[in-house]
Design a protein around this motif. Structure first.
Motif, short mmCIF file in Angstrom:
data_model
loop_
_atom_site.label_atom_id
_atom_site.label_comp_id
_atom_site.label_asym_id
_atom_site.label_seq_id
_atom_site.Cartn_x
_atom_site.Cartn_y
_atom_site.Cartn_z
N GLU A 248 100.96 17.07 73.94
CA GLU A 248 101.50 18.40 74.19
C GLU A 248 100.90 19.05 75.44
O GLU A 248 101.29 20.16 75.80
N LEU A 249 99.97 18.37 76.08
CA LEU A 249 99.25 18.95 77.22
C LEU A 249 99.48 18.11 78.47
O LEU A 249 100.08 17.04 78.41
N ASP A 250 98.97 18.59 79.58
CA ASP A 250 99.13 17.89 80.85
C ASP A 250 97.75 17.75 81.49
O ASP A 250 97.38 18.51 82.39
N PRO A 251 96.96 16.77 81.04
CA PRO A 251 95.59 16.64 81.55
C PRO A 251 95.56 16.15 82.99
O PRO A 251 96.49 15.45 83.43
N PRO A 252 94.50 16.47 83.71
CA PRO A 252 94.36 15.99 85.10
C PRO A 252 93.99 14.51 85.13
O PRO A 252 93.66 13.91 84.10
N VAL A 253 94.00 13.93 86.31
CA VAL A 253 93.78 12.49 86.44
C VAL A 253 92.34 12.09 86.11
O VAL A 253 92.08 10.92 85.81
N ASN A 254 91.40 13.03 86.16
CA ASN A 254 90.01 12.68 85.85
C ASN A 254 89.68 12.83 84.37
O ASN A 254 88.52 12.77 83.98
N PHE A 255 90.72 13.01 83.54
CA PHE A 255 90.56 13.06 82.09
C PHE A 255 91.27 11.87 81.48
O PHE A 255 92.42 11.57 81.83
N SER A 256 90.62 11.18 80.54
CA SER A 256 91.28 10.04 79.90
C SER A 256 90.70 9.78 78.52
O SER A 256 89.59 10.21 78.19
N LEU A 257 91.48 9.09 77.70
CA LEU A 257 91.06 8.65 76.38
C LEU A 257 90.51 7.25 76.48
O LEU A 257 91.09 6.40 77.18
N VAL A 258 89.42 6.97 75.78
CA VAL A 258 88.84 5.63 75.83
C VAL A 258 88.50 5.16 74.43
O VAL A 258 88.22 5.95 73.53
N TYR A 259 88.54 3.84 74.25
CA TYR A 259 88.12 3.20 73.00
C TYR A 259 86.95 2.28 73.36
O TYR A 259 86.41 2.34 74.44
N GLY A 260 86.59 1.43 72.44
CA GLY A 260 85.58 0.43 72.74
C GLY A 260 84.23 0.71 72.10
O GLY A 260 84.04 1.71 71.40
N HIS A 261 83.31 -0.19 72.35
CA HIS A 261 81.96 -0.12 71.79
C HIS A 261 81.22 1.07 72.39
O HIS A 261 81.18 1.25 73.61
N MET A 262 80.63 1.91 71.53
CA MET A 262 79.96 3.12 72.01
C MET A 262 78.84 2.79 72.99
O MET A 262 78.63 3.50 73.99
N GLY A 263 78.11 1.72 72.73
CA GLY A 263 77.03 1.34 73.64
C GLY A 263 77.51 1.07 75.04
O GLY A 263 76.85 1.45 76.03
#
Length: 429
Positions: A248-263
């Motif tokens: 529902e939002l329009d985030p800027p290019v320096n914002f992203s969702l990530v997955y993976g190992h926390m370490g």
């Protein structure tokens, strides 16, 4: 035969989610001398992790076997029948399930039962008393810090139960290189939690402020670290996934969702922000600047009350202005973070306790605090819900059964994430 007379120590781990599997497998390695991989089991239920989630934990190259509680008890019994009985069983489970499995192990009547170890996967900020009393009866109840060990003993002693099982240790997954700033790198990571905060309004607020922070700091990479992908199970149900809210939002290019190992994510983190995730303790261990959000209040329901006195409490307004909190040294010393290099010795006491128990000619009977005498209106319901009857016919596994089971899980997730919020909104009209 005591395990001390054999060269190999056989260990089984029973977990009910991906995070608890990670805790259990790593704990098994740190508190025993076993050189072989622990035999892994994951409990079948609403939080049963996917193969991707299990692999992402990075703790084992072998996928644990999915079982019911009764199937796990049969596996323990059958292993002893083959002369390959488990010496140690690590129960990485919620309190009620620990109590049920303790009952099941006691009822097996094994010639030599395994040493039973349990504990908590992270910060203990709710249901302290009930959770501890449900775990009472295990041979070792691990506390992740001096602070927790004192609280655990106080609860057990306060109800007249023995507290000898409580052993101070630490979180088993702390590690990684200390934080080292890199020229040209500026990364803020927000460690998300499935149910903290819980409401749509609060989760949308956090997301909006993260995106606004990214816009205010175009040279900073802002990462929203997620626990699971849509449709996957987690320990706590997630009604309002950030993945859906962000559409529902329009985030800027320096914002992203990530997955993976926390370490691996922490390897490139310069500021870790969260409401109350255990990732904060992982970051503090590596001396990564860490902030605990106060925007939604400092409340028990959020878990951030645990960090009172830490020096880490901060709001988005202050983070927007460049604040990087400095942790209080006294608070850190009591939390098992071991950022001073003492982590290598954190499990010595637990390892010694397990070794002592394994050397005994016979282990004492399992004697939990909750019995039909101390909790006759509570315990029977807990045991009945888990249905750990090893004498019942073992269900025949089939492709159709697996399909139906996955469909049921999908329907449950759909109800939690889609139907329940709609019903609540209708109720507010």
């Amino acid at each position: 035969m005591p395990a001390s007379t054999r060269e190999a120590v056989r260990v089984a781990v029973l977990a009910d989610s991906d995070t608890r599997w990670k805790w259990g497998a790593l704990t098994a390695r740190r508190i025993t001398t076993a050189t072989a991989e622990p035999t892994g089991f994951v409990l079948r239920g609403r939080a049963t992790p996917t193969a991707r989630q299990l692999a992402e934990t990075g703790v084992s190259s072998t996928t644990p076997r999915e079982v019911t509680g009764a199937e796990f008890l049969r596996a323990v019994r059958d292993a002893e029948t083959r002369g390959e009985g488990y010496d140690v069983v690590v129960l990485a489970l919620v309190g009620g399930t620990v109590r049920a499995v303790l009952q099941g192990l006691a009822d097996l009547g094994l010639a030599r039962r395994p040493v039973v170890v349990t504990g908590y996967v992270g910060v203990v900020y709710e249901k302290l008393t009930d959770g501890l009393l449900l775990r009472h009866g295990a041979d070792v109840v691990l506390a992740n810090s001096r602070h927790d060990a004192e609280r655990f003993r106080a609860v057990y002693e306060g109800v007249g139960a023995g507290a000898d099982a409580v052993v101070e240790a630490a979180l088993p997954f702390l590690g990684g290189a200390p934080h080292t700033p890199e020229a040209g790198r500026d990364t803020l990571v927000f460690a998300a939690q499935p149910s903290v905060p819980a409401t749509r309004t609060e989760r949308a607020y956090v997301l909006r402020r993260l995106i606004e922070h990214a816009r205010l700091h175009p040279g900073r990479e802002v990462l929203l670290k997620l626990r699971s992908k849509p449709g996957e199970h987690t320990t706590h149900l997630e009604e309002y996934p950030f993945q859906k809210l962000v559409r529902e939002l329009d985030p800027p290019v320096n914002f992203s969702l990530v997955y993976g190992h926390m370490g691996e994510v922490l390897d490139r983190t310069d500021l870790l922000v969260t409401v109350s995730s255990t990732a904060a303790l992982e970051a503090l261990h590596r001396r990564i600047p860490t902030a605990i959000l106060t925007d939604l209040g400092v409340r028990e329901v959020l878990g951030n009350h645990h960090f009172v006195g830490s020096g880490l409490l901060a709001s988005f307004d202050r983070l927007d202005k460049g604040l990087a909190p400095t942790p209080d040294a006294h608070w850190l010393a009591r939390q098992g973070v071991a950022s001073d290099g003492s982590y290598d010795a954190a499990f010595d006491a637990a390892r010694d306790r397990v070794t002592e128990l394994l050397a005994l000619p016979a282990l004492p009977p399992i004697t939990p605090y909750y019995t039909t005498e101390t909790a006759p209106g509570y315990l029977p319901g807990i045991l009945a819900r888990h249905r750990l009857d090893v004498t019942a016919p073992e269900p025949r596994e089939s492709g159709l059964r697996r399909v139906v089971r996955e469909a049921a899980r999908g329907a449950y997730r759909h109800g939690v994430q889609r139907v329940a919020p709609v019903i609540r909104r209708l109720g507010e009209l």
